[in-house]
Write an enzyme that holds these catalytic residues in place. Structure first.
Site, PDB file in Angstrom:
ATOM      1  N   HIS A  34       0.799  -1.211  -0.014  1.00  0.00           N
ATOM      2  CA  HIS A  34       0.084   0.179   0.030  1.00  0.00           C
ATOM      3  C   HIS A  34       0.765   1.242   0.115  1.00  0.00           C
ATOM      4  CE1 HIS A  34       1.004   0.107   4.041  1.00  0.00           C
ATOM      5  NE2 HIS A  34       0.472  -1.024   4.422  1.00  0.00           N
ATOM      6  N   GLY A  36       1.848   3.420   2.298  1.00  0.00           N
ATOM      7  CA  GLY A  36       2.921   3.182   3.252  1.00  0.00           C
ATOM      8  C   GLY A  36       4.065   2.516   2.789  1.00  0.00           C
ATOM      9  N   HIS A  37       3.934   1.252   2.385  1.00  0.00           N
ATOM     10  CA  HIS A  37       5.116   0.886   1.697  1.00  0.00           C
ATOM     11  C   HIS A  37       5.807   1.417   0.687  1.00  0.00           C
ATOM     12  CE1 HIS A  37       2.670  -2.987   3.199  1.00  0.00           C
ATOM     13  NE2 HIS A  37       3.860  -3.243   3.564  1.00  0.00           N
ATOM     14  N   GLY A 148       9.104   1.251   8.744  1.00  0.00           N
ATOM     15  CA  GLY A 148       7.981   2.291   9.241  1.00  0.00           C
ATOM     16  C   GLY A 148       7.950   2.467  10.535  1.00  0.00           C
ATOM     17  N   GLN A 154       9.306  -2.510  16.416  1.00  0.00           N
ATOM     18  CA  GLN A 154      10.173  -3.388  15.416  1.00  0.00           C
ATOM     19  C   GLN A 154      11.447  -2.181  15.064  1.00  0.00           C
ATOM     20  OE1 GLN A 154       8.725  -5.705  12.177  1.00  0.00           O
ATOM     21  NE2 GLN A 154       8.777  -3.783  10.853  1.00  0.00           N
ATOM     22  N   SER A 186      -2.190  -0.524   6.577  1.00  0.00           N
ATOM     23  CA  SER A 186      -1.887  -1.693   6.911  1.00  0.00           C
ATOM     24  C   SER A 186      -2.349  -2.500   5.949  1.00  0.00           C
ATOM     25  CB  SER A 186      -2.263  -2.078   8.552  1.00  0.00           C
ATOM     26  OG  SER A 186      -2.339  -3.582   8.570  1.00  0.00           O
ATOM     27  N   SER A 187      -1.554  -3.769   5.880  1.00  0.00           N
ATOM     28  CA  SER A 187      -2.103  -4.869   4.793  1.00  0.00           C
ATOM     29  C   SER A 187      -3.283  -5.427   5.362  1.00  0.00           C
ATOM     30  CB  SER A 187      -0.942  -5.784   4.627  1.00  0.00           C
ATOM     31  OG  SER A 187       0.284  -5.203   4.012  1.00  0.00           O
ATOM     32  N   ARG A 188      -3.252  -5.436   6.683  1.00  0.00           N
ATOM     33  CA  ARG A 188      -4.316  -6.146   7.297  1.00  0.00           C
ATOM     34  C   ARG A 188      -5.787  -5.312   7.212  1.00  0.00           C
ATOM     35  NH1 ARG A 188      -0.239  -7.593  10.865  1.00  0.00           N
ATOM     36  NH2 ARG A 188      -0.011  -9.806  11.138  1.00  0.00           N
TER      37      ARG A 188
HETATM   38  P1  AMP Z   1       4.732  -5.180   6.693  1.00  0.00           P
HETATM   39  O1  AMP Z   1       4.716  -5.546   5.082  1.00  0.00           O
HETATM   40  O2  AMP Z   1       3.536  -4.787   7.218  1.00  0.00           O
HETATM   41  O3  AMP Z   1       5.703  -5.955   7.293  1.00  0.00           O
HETATM   42  O4  AMP Z   1       5.450  -3.781   6.451  1.00  0.00           O
HETATM   43  C1  AMP Z   1       6.746  -3.478   5.865  1.00  0.00           C
HETATM   44  C2  AMP Z   1       7.546  -2.247   6.225  1.00  0.00           C
HETATM   45  O5  AMP Z   1       6.366  -1.294   6.098  1.00  0.00           O
HETATM   46  C3  AMP Z   1       7.523  -2.145   7.886  1.00  0.00           C
HETATM   47  O6  AMP Z   1       8.688  -1.486   8.229  1.00  0.00           O
HETATM   48  C4  AMP Z   1       6.314  -1.341   8.421  1.00  0.00           C
HETATM   49  O7  AMP Z   1       6.632  -0.642   9.330  1.00  0.00           O
HETATM   50  C5  AMP Z   1       6.220  -0.476   7.222  1.00  0.00           C
HETATM   51  N1  AMP Z   1       4.845   0.212   7.061  1.00  0.00           N
HETATM   52  C6  AMP Z   1       3.607  -0.662   7.061  1.00  0.00           C
HETATM   53  N2  AMP Z   1       2.720   0.069   7.125  1.00  0.00           N
HETATM   54  C7  AMP Z   1       3.135   1.582   7.206  1.00  0.00           C
HETATM   55  C8  AMP Z   1       2.441   2.687   7.265  1.00  0.00           C
HETATM   56  N3  AMP Z   1       1.014   2.856   6.973  1.00  0.00           N
HETATM   57  N4  AMP Z   1       3.199   3.903   7.166  1.00  0.00           N
HETATM   58  C9  AMP Z   1       4.553   3.770   6.937  1.00  0.00           C
HETATM   59  N5  AMP Z   1       5.365   2.500   6.937  1.00  0.00           N
HETATM   60  C10 AMP Z   1       4.582   1.231   6.999  1.00  0.00           C
END
Ligand code: AMP
Length: 283
Positions: A34, A36-37, A148, A154, A186-188
């Protein structure tokens, strides 16, 4: 964009690039990408010659088997999104490629950071995170890696791991990206029911109110207030809310001038567990 599925292939490619003295930025993800990523990838692109993104749903960091099975997988769309931001390399290995037949975590000591918040509710989670991130750092050998603040604990744990293990990579924290209604991306979120999706922005709204209250009230009072707001909410169940020092992640009772604090929250919206956090002012 180059796509690699094996350690050997990506290593060979990046080694040839390193011979040209090229810098590598790395963004580890679990996919279902998304904005954010993408914000992390854009940041990496600005500072590095090559940006590598990994997509890997890491089994060892899931304490809940159902969450692992149901984690959204949208690889075709992810590839399209990565191309829109001109990502250079995607590393998309299988579980077998990474763990072979031994799906287990290394044990880490993060000086207590791992026992706070998420660590209390997700057994073994940070050992799983440490295991996969360290392994990816060894494969990719990035100059900089981007994480993030959405997963603030984390981020602090990865910084600690890099320091303790003397890994040669700079860790960059990036701001939280939100939907227009304030819900942290969030992916969720795609797994929320319509009802829960409508209810979920209440989390950030409450965090913002808590930040305001923290200006005049102590951490215990603010925590009690937040707990009460969620008790009244028909759809959202609070798992924890805590005000903690940024560095140690330890819950505080009283604030000290010149220290940095954040409020952290985990909430169940039906079956879906959402986390968020907000930086607090200490005066
Ligand atoms: P994930 O795919 O959820 O493991 O996230 C991969 C990376 O993207 C991690 O460093 C997360 O902290 C970051 N991330 C996920 N959601 C967001 C967001 N809404 N804003 C900024 N970074 C994010």
């Amino acid at each position: 964009m180059k796509i690699f599925n094996t350690k050997q292939e990506i290593k060979a490619y990046l080694t040839s690039k390193k011979e040209e003295n090229i810098s590598i930025g790395f963004v580890p993800t679990m996919g279902a990408l998304h904005e954010g990523h993408l914000s992390l990838i854009k940041k990496a692109k600005k500072k590095n010659d090559i940006t590598v993104v990994s997509i890997f749903v890491n089994p060892t960091q899931f304490d809940n088997p159902e969450d692992l099975v149901k984690y959204p997988k949208t690889i075709e769309n992810d590839i399209k999104l990565l191309e829109t931001v001109s990502c250079d390399v995607l590393f998309f290995p299988s579980v077998k490629e990474i763990y072979d037949d031994n799906i287990a975590s290394e044990k880490f000591d993060f000086d207590g950071l791992e026992h706070q918040m998420e660590g209390k509710f997700r057994d073994g989670h940070f050992d799983g995170v440490g295991t996969i991130v360290k392994s990816f750092f060894e494969i990719i050998e990035p100059n900089r890696a981007y994480f993030g603040q959405k997963d603030f604990q984390q981020l602090q744990i990865i910084k600690k791991m890099v320091k303790k293990h003397r890994l040669n990579v700079k860790i960059k924290g990036c701001p939280i990206f939100r939907e227009e209604d304030g819900l942290a991306m969030s992916s969720r979120n795609t797994r929320l029911t319509k009802e829960h999706r409508i209810a979920a922005p209440f989390i950030y709204k409450t965090l913002k109110k808590a930040r305001k209250k923290f200006g005049t009230e102590n951490a215990i009072k603010v925590t009690e207030w937040v707990t009460k707001q969620f008790k009244k909410h028909p759809l959202l169940d609070l798992e924890y809310f805590t005000i903690a020092e940024e560095k140690s992640l330890k819950t505080i009772k009283n604030k000290e001038f010149n220290n940095k604090y954040r409020a952290f929250i985990a909430v169940f919206a039906g079956e879906i567990r959402l986390i968020d956090n907000i930086r607090l002012k200490n005066h």
